[in-house]
Design a protein around this motif. Sequence first.
Motif, short mmCIF file in Angstrom:
data_model
loop_
_atom_site.label_atom_id
_atom_site.label_comp_id
_atom_site.label_asym_id
_atom_site.label_seq_id
_atom_site.Cartn_x
_atom_site.Cartn_y
_atom_site.Cartn_z
N UNK A 554 0.81 -1.22 0.00
CA UNK A 554 0.00 0.00 0.00
C UNK A 554 0.84 1.26 0.00
N UNK A 555 1.91 1.24 0.76
CA UNK A 555 2.81 2.39 0.80
C UNK A 555 3.41 2.68 -0.57
N UNK A 556 3.81 1.61 -1.26
CA UNK A 556 4.44 1.79 -2.57
C UNK A 556 3.40 2.19 -3.63
N UNK A 557 2.20 1.65 -3.51
CA UNK A 557 1.13 2.03 -4.44
C UNK A 557 0.82 3.52 -4.29
N UNK A 558 0.73 3.97 -3.06
CA UNK A 558 0.43 5.39 -2.82
C UNK A 558 1.54 6.29 -3.35
N UNK A 559 2.77 5.86 -3.24
CA UNK A 559 3.89 6.67 -3.73
C UNK A 559 3.77 6.89 -5.24
N UNK A 567 -0.81 14.66 -6.14
CA UNK A 567 -1.24 15.01 -4.79
C UNK A 567 -0.22 14.43 -3.82
N UNK A 568 -0.29 14.88 -2.57
CA UNK A 568 0.57 14.35 -1.53
C UNK A 568 0.11 12.95 -1.15
N UNK A 569 1.07 12.12 -0.83
CA UNK A 569 0.74 10.75 -0.43
C UNK A 569 -0.21 10.75 0.77
N UNK A 570 -0.05 11.71 1.66
CA UNK A 570 -0.90 11.77 2.86
C UNK A 570 -2.36 12.00 2.51
N UNK A 580 -7.71 6.58 -3.83
CA UNK A 580 -8.56 7.76 -3.96
C UNK A 580 -7.92 8.97 -3.28
N UNK A 581 -8.21 10.11 -3.85
CA UNK A 581 -7.81 11.35 -3.21
C UNK A 581 -8.94 11.75 -2.27
N UNK A 582 -8.65 11.78 -0.99
CA UNK A 582 -9.67 12.04 0.02
C UNK A 582 -10.42 13.33 -0.27
N UNK A 583 -11.75 13.25 -0.21
CA UNK A 583 -12.59 14.44 -0.37
C UNK A 583 -12.81 14.85 -1.81
N UNK A 584 -12.32 14.05 -2.78
CA UNK A 584 -12.51 14.39 -4.20
C UNK A 584 -12.99 13.15 -4.95
N UNK A 585 -13.24 13.34 -6.24
CA UNK A 585 -13.61 12.21 -7.09
C UNK A 585 -12.40 11.62 -7.82
N UNK A 586 -11.24 12.17 -7.60
CA UNK A 586 -10.04 11.70 -8.29
C UNK A 586 -9.60 10.34 -7.72
N UNK A 587 -9.26 9.42 -8.60
CA UNK A 587 -8.82 8.09 -8.14
C UNK A 587 -8.12 7.34 -9.27
N UNK A 588 -7.44 6.30 -8.93
CA UNK A 588 -6.87 5.34 -9.86
C UNK A 588 -7.15 3.94 -9.30
N UNK A 589 -7.39 3.01 -10.18
CA UNK A 589 -7.54 1.62 -9.72
C UNK A 589 -6.18 1.04 -9.41
#
Length: 782
Positions: A554-559, A567-570, A580-589
Amino acid sequence: MSDKGVGASLLRKEDDRYMRGLGEFVGDLQRPGMLEVAFVRSPIAHGRILGIAKPAGFEDRVFTMQDMAGVKPIRAVSGLKGFNPSNLWPLARDKVRHVGESVAMCVARTRAEAEDIASQVLVDYETLPAVVDMVEARTNPSALVHEEWGNNVFLETFVDADFSEAKKTAPIRLRRHIRTARQSMAPIEGRGVLCEWNTRLSQLEMHSSAQMPHINRAGLSECLGLDQGSIRVIAPDVGGGFGYKGILLPEEVCLGWLARRLGKPVRWIEDRREQLVANTNCREHDYDITVYAHADGRLIGVDCDATVDSGAYSLYPFSACLEAAQVGSILPGPYKMERYRCRTWSAATNKPGILPYRGVARTGVCFAIELMIDAVARAAKREPWEVRLANLVQSQDMPYNNITNKHFDSGDYPEAVRKAVAALDVPKWRERQKKGEPDGRKIGVGISVYCEQGAHGTSVYFGWGIPMVPGHEQCFARLSPDGVLELRIGAQSHGQSLETTLAQVANEILGIDPANVRLIHGDTALTPYSTGTWGSRCMVMSGGAVAAASKEIGKRVKQIAGKLLEVAVADLVLEDGKVKVAGTDKSMTLAEVAHVWYRAPQLLPKDVDPGGLEATAGYKAKVDTGTFSYACHAVAVAVDPELGHTEILDYVIVEDGGTLVNPMVVDGQICGGTAQGVGTALYEEMPYDPEGQPLASTLADYILPGPTEVPAPRIIHMETPSPYTEFGQKGIGEGGAIAPPAAIVNAINDALQDLGVEITESPASPRKVLAAILAARAKAAA
């Protein structure tokens, strides 16, 4: 909580292939030119081998230990002071020590042909006296199982205490002789072994119905003189284990040698008679136990001499002393007391060696201590559940170190008793007892409480000095180019539902759909090292390792996703198979992120982890003395005093396994264990005659409970998280088998107490119940 993660009752992924008949067991495997093996087995319990004559014309198809030059015996030696080691030769050399011990192996195109050859092998024996009774084996032996020892004791242990004051002043002092019958584990699939020699890799490849492939490989290496890299052990689907498949078999050593000798695949499939007669037994304990208590039933102390019948050989890797050594440390169970003394003996007899069957020594010690608690309650003229409440470790005491220094991690034992008493509605059954039954049967209520130490770690096992000490459990995880998560663990599932529950753990961490998780296990060439599946450890240890590896992925996927989504990993979260980007509709599978790593590396951040989307991580509990799950079993029975038959009318289980990863799977484990516990309580017994001949060599004689004998228990969950494990989960796989014998026999004694009957042995079969009733009537009439 995810609806597919930790805590969800997800349907088992494994069942799709099992229900369709698509499971692959050793018996399903075929190889070109494969030969089948049958063994010549000893018909006597104890004797010297004077000679072995191979049938004319079949000399090249029959092999004895003399042919297996250079092969070493199986040795499971404990480091505990005073332990007497044994040599278990793959084929008997010079002497046989139990009925069914392998003397020669025969090979042919079919099993039937191999058995025909075996029937023509002539073995000349000098019969010796058989050592059958475990107490007499050490106190008044008819012979020595291993002459070089000078006695028949693998190991003696002693926990001392001063009872001089208690003997003078204790208002309640009760002594009983309690005994549990020898049992034969009965998985639906017996053991099976297929070995072949891979000439390209110079490697022995063994498929075995086994719980601990890496441990089997280590044992094979020692016996065959091959380095462990020259051996690959694969456990395919395994049809039940229960501890029976947790050892290195002599047959495995034999077939490993034979495959290399012949250059052809060879297979042995255990038949049911072999399983019952020739191979490992369990559970035979003898307790001379005295309990001292205050007038209100509060315990002062327990004083016990306990003997465990360990059979003829110390089996690899657990050794012959595992059960008796455990008895000395776990007999107090979940109860507080001021004094504790226990001397134990692991006795050698002319029977097959023992294995840690589901529940291990806990079933016997639970039977002993719980029968004594009921006896104390009768002496104190209190309800048995009231006496338990007065003696159990309290929730506010947790974590708690008991009198043998067992470290209880968490729990509310009294609350489990209160819930069980309420659910069974004990007052209702007491009223029915008073009224009497129209058919003359007698009603009884029984309770038992146990605690189960599971997922033992290094600090527990290293002191025993056996050939197996668990350390960090590891998991290899890889996110494939299409977003499928591959997990590899060294443990092996034989009913634990690991393909489902470990996928739920991955879902909890990564948000990946469990349907997109693949588990590879049970193969020493493909998985990290593990001591395997035993001791209710998989969900704690393998679950913790999967969580650790998933966190790293998960850490590497987020990076990677942070760079691509700018966006920032946090700011990223993992859920529903996406980053997903928290609070938005942006995401990647997850699949899109994996595609970039594998197929579009030009898009990766410059500081990307070069290890990529695969990682190996290890796990060890914060405190590795084990988790302590527990339960209270409460049962109502009707006993026919004319027939000795016992019917279970109601059965309640209140259990606490910490955080439940999959409550449905937990229910299945508890129900299966309870069925085995009912067998221990009422039916299962492997008796031997004075010559050491087993008297239950078929399932017509060895009685297993079926659907009409096993109740549908009502299960109530308590979830007190362990403070030491990843999600608060505890080991729970064995618990269902521990408490039933004590609860059921306590209920029988409750039903028959007005007749002066007290059963102190298992199983409480109709024959034994009737004998106890007749003895009580004779005593009353005297």
